[in-house]
Write a protein that holds these residues in place. Structure first.
Motif, PDB file in Angstrom:
ATOM      1  N   ARG A 250      37.822 -30.168  48.786  1.00 56.48           N
ATOM      2  CA  ARG A 250      37.666 -29.128  47.755  1.00 56.48           C
ATOM      3  C   ARG A 250      37.492 -27.746  48.369  1.00 56.48           C
ATOM      4  N   LEU A 251      36.721 -27.659  49.455  1.00 57.74           N
ATOM      5  CA  LEU A 251      36.485 -26.365  50.094  1.00 57.74           C
ATOM      6  C   LEU A 251      37.760 -25.821  50.731  1.00 57.74           C
ATOM      7  N   GLU A 252      38.563 -26.708  51.328  1.00 54.48           N
ATOM      8  CA  GLU A 252      39.816 -26.257  51.921  1.00 54.48           C
ATOM      9  C   GLU A 252      40.766 -25.718  50.861  1.00 54.48           C
ATOM     10  N   LYS A 253      40.796 -26.342  49.703  1.00 52.88           N
ATOM     11  CA  LYS A 253      41.634 -25.850  48.614  1.00 52.88           C
ATOM     12  C   LYS A 253      41.168 -24.473  48.153  1.00 52.88           C
ATOM     13  N   ARG A 254      39.843 -24.292  48.091  1.00 52.88           N
ATOM     14  CA  ARG A 254      39.314 -23.011  47.636  1.00 52.88           C
ATOM     15  C   ARG A 254      39.503 -21.922  48.691  1.00 52.88           C
ATOM     16  N   LYS A 255      39.332 -22.284  49.980  1.00 50.68           N
ATOM     17  CA  LYS A 255      39.349 -21.279  51.042  1.00 50.68           C
ATOM     18  C   LYS A 255      40.761 -20.829  51.389  1.00 50.68           C
ATOM     19  N   PHE A 256      41.664 -21.798  51.588  1.00 53.19           N
ATOM     20  CA  PHE A 256      43.019 -21.394  51.972  1.00 53.19           C
ATOM     21  C   PHE A 256      44.092 -22.233  51.293  1.00 53.19           C
ATOM     22  N   ALA A 257      43.768 -22.683  50.088  1.00 51.87           N
ATOM     23  CA  ALA A 257      44.745 -23.348  49.227  1.00 51.87           C
ATOM     24  C   ALA A 257      45.403 -24.549  49.906  1.00 51.87           C
ATOM     25  N   ALA A 258      44.619 -25.341  50.602  1.00 51.85           N
ATOM     26  CA  ALA A 258      45.166 -26.525  51.265  1.00 51.85           C
ATOM     27  C   ALA A 258      45.718 -27.495  50.231  1.00 51.85           C
ATOM     28  N   THR A 259      46.869 -28.082  50.519  1.00 53.15           N
ATOM     29  CA  THR A 259      47.492 -29.046  49.615  1.00 53.15           C
ATOM     30  C   THR A 259      48.485 -29.892  50.383  1.00 53.15           C
ATOM     31  N   ASP A 260      48.696 -31.116  49.902  1.00 53.58           N
ATOM     32  CA  ASP A 260      49.689 -31.991  50.522  1.00 53.58           C
ATOM     33  C   ASP A 260      51.099 -31.688  50.042  1.00 53.58           C
ATOM     34  N   ARG A 261      51.210 -30.934  48.920  1.00 51.49           N
ATOM     35  CA  ARG A 261      52.522 -30.615  48.359  1.00 51.49           C
ATOM     36  C   ARG A 261      52.627 -29.108  48.090  1.00 51.49           C
TER      37      ARG A 261
ATOM     38  N   ALA B 258      28.092 -44.017  56.250  1.00 52.84           N
ATOM     39  CA  ALA B 258      29.378 -44.225  55.583  1.00 52.84           C
ATOM     40  C   ALA B 258      29.421 -43.506  54.243  1.00 52.84           C
ATOM     41  N   VAL B 259      28.290 -43.494  53.521  1.00 53.68           N
ATOM     42  CA  VAL B 259      28.224 -42.780  52.246  1.00 53.68           C
ATOM     43  C   VAL B 259      28.390 -41.281  52.474  1.00 53.68           C
ATOM     44  N   LEU B 260      27.686 -40.752  53.467  1.00 50.98           N
ATOM     45  CA  LEU B 260      27.780 -39.324  53.770  1.00 50.98           C
ATOM     46  C   LEU B 260      29.190 -38.933  54.195  1.00 50.98           C
ATOM     47  N   GLU B 261      29.837 -39.790  54.973  1.00 48.11           N
ATOM     48  CA  GLU B 261      31.181 -39.468  55.439  1.00 48.11           C
ATOM     49  C   GLU B 261      32.159 -39.380  54.270  1.00 48.11           C
ATOM     50  N   ARG B 262      32.050 -40.309  53.331  1.00 44.32           N
ATOM     51  CA  ARG B 262      32.926 -40.262  52.156  1.00 44.32           C
ATOM     52  C   ARG B 262      32.634 -39.024  51.307  1.00 44.32           C
ATOM     53  N   ALA B 263      31.357 -38.688  51.166  1.00 43.52           N
ATOM     54  CA  ALA B 263      30.992 -37.515  50.375  1.00 43.52           C
ATOM     55  C   ALA B 263      31.518 -36.241  51.031  1.00 43.52           C
ATOM     56  N   LEU B 264      31.420 -36.154  52.352  1.00 39.48           N
ATOM     57  CA  LEU B 264      31.898 -34.974  53.067  1.00 39.48           C
ATOM     58  C   LEU B 264      33.417 -34.873  53.037  1.00 39.48           C
ATOM     59  N   ASP B 265      34.095 -36.004  53.072  1.00 37.03           N
ATOM     60  CA  ASP B 265      35.568 -35.976  52.953  1.00 37.03           C
ATOM     61  C   ASP B 265      35.980 -35.293  51.653  1.00 37.03           C
ATOM     62  N   GLY B 266      35.306 -35.665  50.556  1.00 35.82           N
ATOM     63  CA  GLY B 266      35.629 -35.063  49.270  1.00 35.82           C
ATOM     64  C   GLY B 266      35.252 -33.591  49.212  1.00 35.82           C
ATOM     65  N   LEU B 267      34.087 -33.242  49.776  1.00 34.67           N
ATOM     66  CA  LEU B 267      33.645 -31.848  49.771  1.00 34.67           C
ATOM     67  C   LEU B 267      34.579 -30.974  50.600  1.00 34.67           C
ATOM     68  N   ILE B 268      34.950 -31.446  51.795  1.00 34.87           N
ATOM     69  CA  ILE B 268      35.833 -30.670  52.667  1.00 34.87           C
ATOM     70  C   ILE B 268      37.177 -30.427  51.992  1.00 34.87           C
TER      71      ILE B 268
END
Length: 355
Positions: free
Chosen positions: A242-253, A230-240
């Motif tokens: 950030r990486l999506e924002k850096r790679k292809f500017a992912a955003t909810d808005r 559960a700790v790893l899953e939460r950590a990976l959610d946050g990492l993914i």
């Protein structure tokens, strides 16, 4: 010219030769396994001075230990299920895959398992077995691994019982006296256990261990005690995220782009998001036979009509390509020699800036 030098062959001849040799190799492997099976059954390794077929393969045939294990396991299974040899000869299942299947084969399921494993990779076959023969979840364990650079003498034995720790069960190894302690460095491994369930094995540094424990303390009662997953899953959610924002500017808005960028190679964030989603985060190169490149790492946004020829950074003129296929397309468009000079010039500029 060396008989192994193939520089004189054109592309078509090289491809044809490779395919021909692979067919021969598969047929030879099946015949070799049949010989090992019969040799093993007759126990001909005994008069050769070896106590087992494994020793004969390693000492007399000069195979590696892993290779000997795989071949003997499959050869013995083929004695009972000869259709295994046909599957190898036809290239439907590779030797490593059959060594995974062998312990699970029965008269009732051999045909079905061979069909399910056909043309699959090792990891895909492991998943096939996990789906059909689910294993229970592994207990979460954090084990202290001793590490030394030379021999270490200790009292007769150092036996420390298992204790309950913040990550679940924590163990210490039992170390015999006057024995060199190996530097434990097992490869990280993710193994399928059952449908949608996997086991993870890693060796972590003290720093990572401390971060994991600190994260668990911060989460408190938000996760169950000892639930490292559960700790790893939460950590990976946050990492993914950030990486999506850096790679292809992912955003909810997403913001609406009112004008095209001045740089013709510049790609608006909104275009990146649409192209990434459309292409499924995978290289879009498709071979002549219809096989799509499976690469999902190191992807780049490639202009279908090159910028040098007037191409724009639009949704319809962009696609995802891995680095290798992006460069391959450039070589087809501009020539191998031209692209080689461009890459050399870019490397020289990078080296000069770094010096």
């Amino acid at each position: 010219m060396s008989k192994f030098s193939l520089t004189h062959l054109n592309d078509h001849a090289l491809l044809r030769g490779l395919q021909s040799l692979l067919i021969q190799h598969r047929s030879t492997t099946a015949a070799l396994l049949a010989h090992i099976s019969e040799f093993d059954m007759r126990r001909l390794y005994l008069p050769a001075g070896c106590p087992s077929m494994f020793e004969y393969c390693v000492r007399q045939l000069r195979t590696s230990e892993d290779e000997a294990c795989r071949r003997i396991r499959v050869a013995r299974a083929a004695r009972e299920f000869p259709e295994i040899l046909v599957a190898i000869a036809e290239g439907r299942v590779h030797l490593t895959g059959l060594s995974l299947l062998a312990p699970r084969l029965t008269a009732a399921n051999t045909g079905e398992l061979l069909a399910a494993a056909a043309y699959k990779t090792k990891s895909e076959i492991e998943q096939v077995l996990a789906d059909r023969f689910p294993q229970p979840d592994l207990a979460t364990r954090v084990r202290v691994v001793p590490q030394a650079t030379g021999e270490l003498s200790v009292p007769e034995r150092m036996d420390v019982p298992a204790i309950d720790g913040p990550f679940g069960v924590t163990e210490r190894m039992s170390v015999p006296a006057a024995q060199p302690l190996p530097v434990a460095d097992p490869k990280p491994r993710v193994t399928p256990l059952a449908p949608r369930r996997f086991a993870l094995q890693i060796t972590m540094s003290q720093e990572l261990h401390d971060k994991l424990r600190y994260a668990q303390e911060l989460l408190g009662h938000q996760v169950a005690p000892g639930d490292v997953a559960a700790v790893l899953e939460r950590a990976l959610d946050g990492l993914i995220s950030r990486l999506e924002k850096r790679k292809f500017a992912a955003t909810d808005r997403p913001r609406v782009v009112k004008q095209a960028p001045q740089d013709p190679r510049g790609i608006p964030s909104q275009v990146k998001r649409i192209v990434w989603k459309r292409d499924g985060g995978q290289c879009t190169f498709v071979a002549a036979g219809g096989d799509r490149c499976a690469a999902r790492i190191g992807l780049e946004f490639d202009h279908i009509e090159p910028v040098a020829r007037g191409g724009r950074s639009t949704i319809h003129n962009l696609r995802l390509r891995c680095r290798a296929h992006n460069q391959y397309e450039a070589e087809l468009a501009f020539g191998v020699e031209f692209m080689r000079r461009k890459r050399n010039a870019a490397q020289a500029r990078s080296a000069s800036l770094g010096s």
